[in-house]
Design an enzyme around this catalytic site. Structure first.
Site, PDB file in Angstrom:
ATOM      1  N   ALA A  10     -11.665 -26.062  38.602  1.00  0.00           N
ATOM      2  CA  ALA A  10     -10.370 -26.409  39.234  1.00  0.00           C
ATOM      3  C   ALA A  10      -9.297 -25.080  38.740  1.00  0.00           C
ATOM      4  O   ALA A  10      -8.327 -25.012  39.478  1.00  0.00           O
ATOM      5  CB  ALA A  10      -9.461 -27.620  38.243  1.00  0.00           C
TER       6      ALA A  10
ATOM      7  N   ARG B 103     -17.353 -19.723  40.082  1.00  0.00           N
ATOM      8  CA  ARG B 103     -18.574 -18.514  39.948  1.00  0.00           C
ATOM      9  C   ARG B 103     -19.613 -18.708  40.654  1.00  0.00           C
ATOM     10  O   ARG B 103     -20.005 -20.031  40.777  1.00  0.00           O
ATOM     11  CB  ARG B 103     -18.828 -18.338  38.292  1.00  0.00           C
ATOM     12  CG  ARG B 103     -19.348 -19.450  37.586  1.00  0.00           C
ATOM     13  CD  ARG B 103     -18.419 -20.103  36.907  1.00  0.00           C
ATOM     14  NE  ARG B 103     -18.985 -21.258  36.244  1.00  0.00           N
ATOM     15  CZ  ARG B 103     -19.356 -21.430  34.880  1.00  0.00           C
ATOM     16  NH1 ARG B 103     -19.312 -20.025  34.397  1.00  0.00           N
ATOM     17  NH2 ARG B 103     -19.993 -22.470  34.601  1.00  0.00           N
TER      18      ARG B 103
ATOM     19  N   ASP C 242     -19.511 -31.979  38.900  1.00  0.00           N
ATOM     20  CA  ASP C 242     -19.851 -30.863  37.802  1.00  0.00           C
ATOM     21  C   ASP C 242     -20.239 -31.462  36.528  1.00  0.00           C
ATOM     22  O   ASP C 242     -21.036 -30.995  35.809  1.00  0.00           O
ATOM     23  CB  ASP C 242     -18.788 -29.969  37.473  1.00  0.00           C
ATOM     24  CG  ASP C 242     -17.259 -30.255  37.467  1.00  0.00           C
ATOM     25  OD1 ASP C 242     -17.150 -31.605  37.301  1.00  0.00           O
ATOM     26  OD2 ASP C 242     -16.356 -29.519  37.493  1.00  0.00           O
ATOM     27  N   THR C 243     -19.769 -32.716  36.091  1.00  0.00           N
ATOM     28  CA  THR C 243     -19.993 -33.406  34.936  1.00  0.00           C
ATOM     29  C   THR C 243     -21.342 -33.920  35.079  1.00  0.00           C
ATOM     30  O   THR C 243     -22.092 -33.781  33.943  1.00  0.00           O
ATOM     31  CB  THR C 243     -18.756 -34.693  34.621  1.00  0.00           C
ATOM     32  OG1 THR C 243     -17.572 -33.962  34.496  1.00  0.00           O
ATOM     33  CG2 THR C 243     -19.197 -34.958  33.399  1.00  0.00           C
TER      34      THR C 243
END
Length: 483
Positions: A16, A20, A242-243
């Site tokens: 957030a 990368r 992403d989690t």
């Protein structure tokens, strides 16, 4: 890396506040990550609200792929993309973005959930989706949509799927992120068609579902020309929430673990084989989100390091000390027993004036207001550790899944004070690291899809344990001054 020795892969990890592109080299006895490109993720406020700058993010994604290609010692075989959940782009019939995607912190969803719950019983929502109440969940964002935008929309693409579409021309929705929308059936693992209808939405908006490890397809010629990657390179679906990737990257040795995926948000919970859809779970505001290999991430969102980052930014604007290591060292010198507040208060969702809102929260809780930067930082970390411990206890009680250790992964694993306080609050050992759990989970799912590693989640986690050091914090005995 030669084909016989493994695969070279690119993991795009969008957070957030920054993104990368990581270069992963994976073989049965090798797991290495190198940062190819890092870039800021700065939202843009327009007259109609707060938006993500998705074109800037896509430009950085392409630059990152080019940098990864230059840095690798072989051909890049695959790219996988993960990001935060719930936000999306709307595409028209030609596949063109209708307008800039909104930021989940935009105020357009204020009060919208109550309107949705007048049409759809919250108990029915939970019994179907298993999702905790969050005012910015996709179902509520869509209820707040402009009718004009919806009229022009033919497809909804969650953000990782939007970027994958731009890379490949292939539309679809990866399941772990679909499970966060409030429109996904947690038991059946499909779109919840009846909820879509009740929400007044077109079923055609929601694309074909993909599983982590599915090969989406080759990159478009114009993408290959711009980045210099080989024609054989493909995009592969990963745990695109992403989690979901971060939980793959938890280096647990057995099932008796809880996790804290700690970044801007903290996701705190346990890994299960199936959802918990009880009334008690709904009342406790726990969520059942899809994980890799059909697992369920049974968790609750905790506000996370957003509280600290916003406070530091505020101090920087005021010309005060904003060096985080210095602030953490100062906070370490503050003794235990100070004020705590509820970090999950919705008042903390918007940006701005974080220290003022923390002071108000302490007053409302009958706690002393923290004075000065050191006490404010300590108050934030004590409050987060307290929330983590409470959430772990609730997860165990509601699921019946016992835990012996808490794995804290992500950026927060570098925060020694937070790790120590979490171990103390939980009364359990905390294993901190790896920091790059999300990128590791991303590349491992790609590597398994392409044959560089084999086996289940535990095989992949064993490879992480063998290649990435962690730090263990034992809980300290409580004293009379502790809470």
């Amino acid at each position: 890396m030669s084909e016989a020795n493994g695969s070279t892969l690119a993991a795009v990890d969008l957070g957030a506040s920054s993104g990368r592109v990581m270069l992963g080299r994976v073989a049965p006895d090798r797991l290495e990550l190198t940062e190819a490109h890092r870039f800021p993720n700065v939202p843009v406020r327009l007259p109609d609200g707060l938006h993500w700058d998705v074109l800037r993010l896509y430009r950085d994604l392409l630059d990152g792929l080019a940098a990864a290609r230059r840095a690798c010692d072989g051909e890049l075989r695959s790219v996988g993309i993960d990001s935060w959940a719930v936000d999306y782009g709307l595409l028209d019939a030609a596949g063109t973005l209708v307008s800039n995607p909104y930021h989940y912190r935009d105020s357009r969803t204020d009060g919208v959930a109550a309107e949705v719950h007048e049409r759809i019983d919250p108990a029915q929502l939970y019994a179907t989706t298993g999702l905790q109440f969050l005012p910015f969940t996709t179902i509520y964002q869509l209820a707040a949509e402009s009718p004009v935008r919806l009229r022009h929309a033919e497809h909804l693409a969650l953000l990782p799927d939007l970027f994958t579409y731009w890379l490949t021309g292939e539309l679809g929705t990866e399941r772990t992120n679909a499970s966060t929308t409030g429109l996904f059936d947690a038991r059946r693992g499909t779109w919840a068609d009846e909820l879509v209808r009740q929400a007044g939405l077109s079923r055609d908006l929601f694309g074909e579902l993909r599983r982590p490890g599915d090969v989406v397809g080759p990159l478009l010629p114009e993408v290959r020309a711009e980045t210099g990657v080989a024609s054989s390179m493909v995009a592969t679906a990963v745990g695109s929430h992403d989690t979901a990737s971060a939980v793959v990257g938890v280096p647990a040795a057995d099932e008796r673990f809880a996790y804290v995926s700690c970044g801007t948000w903290s996701l705190v919970g346990v890994e299960l084989d199936g959802p918990v859809l009880t009334a008690a779970s709904r009342e406790a505001n726990f969520t059942n989100e899809g994980g890799v290999d059909g697992t369920v991430r049974y968790l609750r969102n905790v506000m996370g390091l957003w509280l600290l980052a916003e406070s530091v930014a505020e101090w920087e604007r005021a010309g005060l000390t904003s060096d985080l290591p210095t602030l953490l060292a100062m906070a370490s010198d503050v003794g235990p027993g100070g004020p705590v507040f509820d970090p999950d208060d919705p008042a903390f969702i918007p940006p701005g004036d974080m220290t003022g809102r923390i002071a108000d929260a302490c007053r409302r809780a009958g706690q002393p207001v923290p004075e000065g930067q050191a006490r404010t930082v300590r108050c934030i970390l004590d409050s987060l550790a307290d929330a983590y411990a409470r959430t772990v206890r609730d997860a165990v009680a509601l699921s019946g899944h016992e835990v012996d250790v808490v794995h804290l992964v992500g950026g927060g694993a570098q925060n020694e004070l937070l790790c120590r306080l979490t171990a103390d609050a939980c009364g359990l050992p905390v294993v901190a690291g790896p920091v790059e759990a999300t990128a590791l989970g991303n590349v491992l799912v790609q590597a398994r899809a392409h044959g560089a590693v084999t086996g289940d989640l535990w095989t992949m986690r064993a490879l992480i344990r063998a290649t990435h050091p962690v730090r263990r914090y034992e809980p300290r005995p409580r004293t009379s001054t502790d809470r």
